[in-house]
Design a protein around this motif. Structure first.
Motif, PDB file in Angstrom:
ATOM      1  N   CYS A  21      -0.017  15.224  16.865  1.00 50.31           N
ATOM      2  CA  CYS A  21      -1.016  14.587  16.801  1.00 50.31           C
ATOM      3  C   CYS A  21      -2.579  14.827  15.816  1.00 50.31           C
ATOM      4  O   CYS A  21      -3.494  13.560  16.333  1.00 50.31           O
ATOM      5  CB  CYS A  21      -2.123  15.369  18.628  1.00 50.31           C
ATOM      6  N   PHE A  22      -2.005  15.587  15.215  1.00 50.89           N
ATOM      7  CA  PHE A  22      -3.450  15.476  13.954  1.00 50.89           C
ATOM      8  C   PHE A  22      -3.204  14.912  13.371  1.00 50.89           C
ATOM      9  O   PHE A  22      -3.922  14.613  12.304  1.00 50.89           O
ATOM     10  CB  PHE A  22      -3.478  17.019  13.096  1.00 50.89           C
ATOM     11  N   ALA A  23      -2.229  14.010  12.942  1.00 52.69           N
ATOM     12  CA  ALA A  23      -1.468  13.103  12.243  1.00 52.69           C
ATOM     13  C   ALA A  23      -1.681  11.602  12.291  1.00 52.69           C
ATOM     14  O   ALA A  23      -1.971  11.478  13.507  1.00 52.69           O
ATOM     15  CB  ALA A  23       0.111  13.091  11.433  1.00 52.69           C
ATOM     16  N   ARG A  29      -7.292  -0.513   6.244  1.00 49.37           N
ATOM     17  CA  ARG A  29      -8.186  -0.161   5.286  1.00 49.37           C
ATOM     18  C   ARG A  29      -7.184   1.448   4.535  1.00 49.37           C
ATOM     19  O   ARG A  29      -7.698   0.751   3.165  1.00 49.37           O
ATOM     20  CB  ARG A  29      -9.351   0.986   6.042  1.00 49.37           C
ATOM     21  N   ASP A  30      -6.396   2.355   5.015  1.00 48.80           N
ATOM     22  CA  ASP A  30      -6.520   3.123   4.733  1.00 48.80           C
ATOM     23  C   ASP A  30      -5.039   2.581   3.801  1.00 48.80           C
ATOM     24  O   ASP A  30      -4.362   3.120   2.375  1.00 48.80           O
ATOM     25  CB  ASP A  30      -5.800   4.347   4.856  1.00 48.80           C
ATOM     26  N   ARG A  31      -4.390   1.651   4.462  1.00 47.86           N
ATOM     27  CA  ARG A  31      -2.684   1.040   3.345  1.00 47.86           C
ATOM     28  C   ARG A  31      -3.671   0.638   2.089  1.00 47.86           C
ATOM     29  O   ARG A  31      -2.389  -0.101   1.166  1.00 47.86           O
ATOM     30  CB  ARG A  31      -1.884   0.155   4.006  1.00 47.86           C
ATOM     31  N   LEU A  84       3.868  -2.821  -9.278  1.00 48.16           N
ATOM     32  CA  LEU A  84       4.410  -2.217  -8.056  1.00 48.16           C
ATOM     33  C   LEU A  84       4.924  -3.500  -7.200  1.00 48.16           C
ATOM     34  O   LEU A  84       4.479  -4.838  -6.748  1.00 48.16           O
ATOM     35  CB  LEU A  84       2.788  -1.969  -7.128  1.00 48.16           C
ATOM     36  N   VAL A  85       5.402  -3.723  -6.681  1.00 48.54           N
ATOM     37  CA  VAL A  85       6.308  -3.982  -5.620  1.00 48.54           C
ATOM     38  C   VAL A  85       6.787  -3.764  -4.357  1.00 48.54           C
ATOM     39  O   VAL A  85       5.896  -4.841  -3.082  1.00 48.54           O
ATOM     40  CB  VAL A  85       8.222  -3.670  -5.534  1.00 48.54           C
ATOM     41  N   GLU A  86       6.571  -2.359  -4.103  1.00 48.49           N
ATOM     42  CA  GLU A  86       6.021  -2.094  -2.127  1.00 48.49           C
ATOM     43  C   GLU A  86       5.230  -0.748  -2.311  1.00 48.49           C
ATOM     44  O   GLU A  86       5.953  -0.135  -2.824  1.00 48.49           O
ATOM     45  CB  GLU A  86       7.076  -2.095  -1.214  1.00 48.49           C
ATOM     46  N   CYS A  87       4.059  -1.002  -1.385  1.00 47.63           N
ATOM     47  CA  CYS A  87       3.479   0.770  -0.800  1.00 47.63           C
ATOM     48  C   CYS A  87       3.437   1.471   0.152  1.00 47.63           C
ATOM     49  O   CYS A  87       2.920  -0.179   1.423  1.00 47.63           O
ATOM     50  CB  CYS A  87       1.873   0.354  -1.551  1.00 47.63           C
ATOM     51  N   GLU A  88       4.214   1.486   1.048  1.00 40.28           N
ATOM     52  CA  GLU A  88       4.112   1.273   2.422  1.00 40.28           C
ATOM     53  C   GLU A  88       3.672   2.573   2.918  1.00 40.28           C
ATOM     54  O   GLU A  88       4.333   4.076   2.209  1.00 40.28           O
ATOM     55  CB  GLU A  88       6.010   1.781   3.575  1.00 40.28           C
ATOM     56  N   VAL A  89       2.711   3.141   3.171  1.00 40.99           N
ATOM     57  CA  VAL A  89       1.787   4.205   3.506  1.00 40.99           C
ATOM     58  C   VAL A  89       2.956   4.934   5.201  1.00 40.99           C
ATOM     59  O   VAL A  89       2.955   4.290   5.975  1.00 40.99           O
ATOM     60  CB  VAL A  89       1.055   4.112   4.178  1.00 40.99           C
ATOM     61  N   LEU A  90       3.572   6.184   5.037  1.00 41.49           N
ATOM     62  CA  LEU A  90       4.101   6.644   5.348  1.00 41.49           C
ATOM     63  C   LEU A  90       3.442   7.947   6.795  1.00 41.49           C
ATOM     64  O   LEU A  90       3.493   7.040   8.336  1.00 41.49           O
ATOM     65  CB  LEU A  90       5.089   7.708   5.261  1.00 41.49           C
ATOM     66  N   ASP A  91       2.315   8.528   6.652  1.00 39.36           N
ATOM     67  CA  ASP A  91       1.421   9.070   6.970  1.00 39.36           C
ATOM     68  C   ASP A  91       0.135   9.783   6.280  1.00 39.36           C
ATOM     69  O   ASP A  91       0.129   9.513   5.007  1.00 39.36           O
ATOM     70  CB  ASP A  91       2.419  11.077   6.782  1.00 39.36           C
ATOM     71  N   VAL A  92      -0.846   9.636   6.662  1.00 40.71           N
ATOM     72  CA  VAL A  92      -1.717  10.336   6.494  1.00 40.71           C
ATOM     73  C   VAL A  92      -2.355  11.735   7.024  1.00 40.71           C
ATOM     74  O   VAL A  92      -2.277  11.325   8.352  1.00 40.71           O
ATOM     75  CB  VAL A  92      -2.925   8.783   6.784  1.00 40.71           C
ATOM     76  N   ARG A  93      -2.300  12.059   7.460  1.00 41.65           N
ATOM     77  CA  ARG A  93      -3.528  13.966   7.581  1.00 41.65           C
ATOM     78  C   ARG A  93      -4.347  13.845   6.691  1.00 41.65           C
ATOM     79  O   ARG A  93      -4.231  14.540   5.376  1.00 41.65           O
ATOM     80  CB  ARG A  93      -2.800  14.841   7.922  1.00 41.65           C
TER      81      ARG A  93
END
Length: 160
Positions: A21-23, A29-31, A84-93
């Motif tokens: 839950c803290f993630a 915007r972060d992406r 850069l081909v792809e940047c997939e944001v997986l997690d933000v903590r």
């Protein structure tokens, strides 16, 4: 049999759920900002601008000075273009993030004496096919800006 094992399991499960839950879910915007941080790093590397490369990296980056020396050595040895081909944001903590990066790497001939090839190399975005790899990179938010922190996986070849 006592109730202790079930309490332990419930506590462990509660801790795991609370940790999830803290993630923070990655915001659009972060992406965008994390992809921009990666692109800024690639642009600096493509220009061989070591000060800009280092500005794109977190101050807390492990072995920062070693990374600087190795990057300078790479600039001296090879002419490399990163895309850069792809940047997939997986997690933000906060203040951390993790993203899957897919990049194309083109190693160009620094010692080419062919004037046309050198002009092509230095001015064209139409590069010959290079190696495509993917990896997991971590980022740290410092002073409101996402910075590269550390690659935490092996680089794996990716088919086009």
């Amino acid at each position: 049999m006592t109730a202790f094992p079930s309490r332990t399991i419930a506590l462990a499960l509660g801790t795991a759920v609370a940790g999830a839950c803290f993630a923070d879910p990655p915001t659009p915007r972060d992406r965008q900002l994390i992809a921009q941080a990666m692109q800024v790093n690639f642009d600096a590397c493509n220009r061989e601008a070591i000060d800009d490369v280092m500005k794109s990296c977190a101050e807390a980056m492990p072995d920062r000075e070693k990374f600087r020396r190795e990057t300078l050595a790479t600039f001296a040895e090879k002419d490399i273009h990163y895309s850069l081909v792809e940047c997939e944001v997986l997690d933000v903590r906060m203040p951390w993030a993790k993203a899957r990066i897919v990049q194309d790497t083109h190693v160009l001939d620094r010692d080419s004496r062919d004037v046309d090839r050198a002009a092509f190399r230095n001015s064209s975005a139409l590069l010959p096919e290079g190696e495509r790899v993917e990896y997991i990179n971590t980022f740290k938010r410092e002073n409101g800006t996402w910075k590269l922190y550390l690659i935490i996986s092996e680089m794996r070849p990716v088919k086009r």
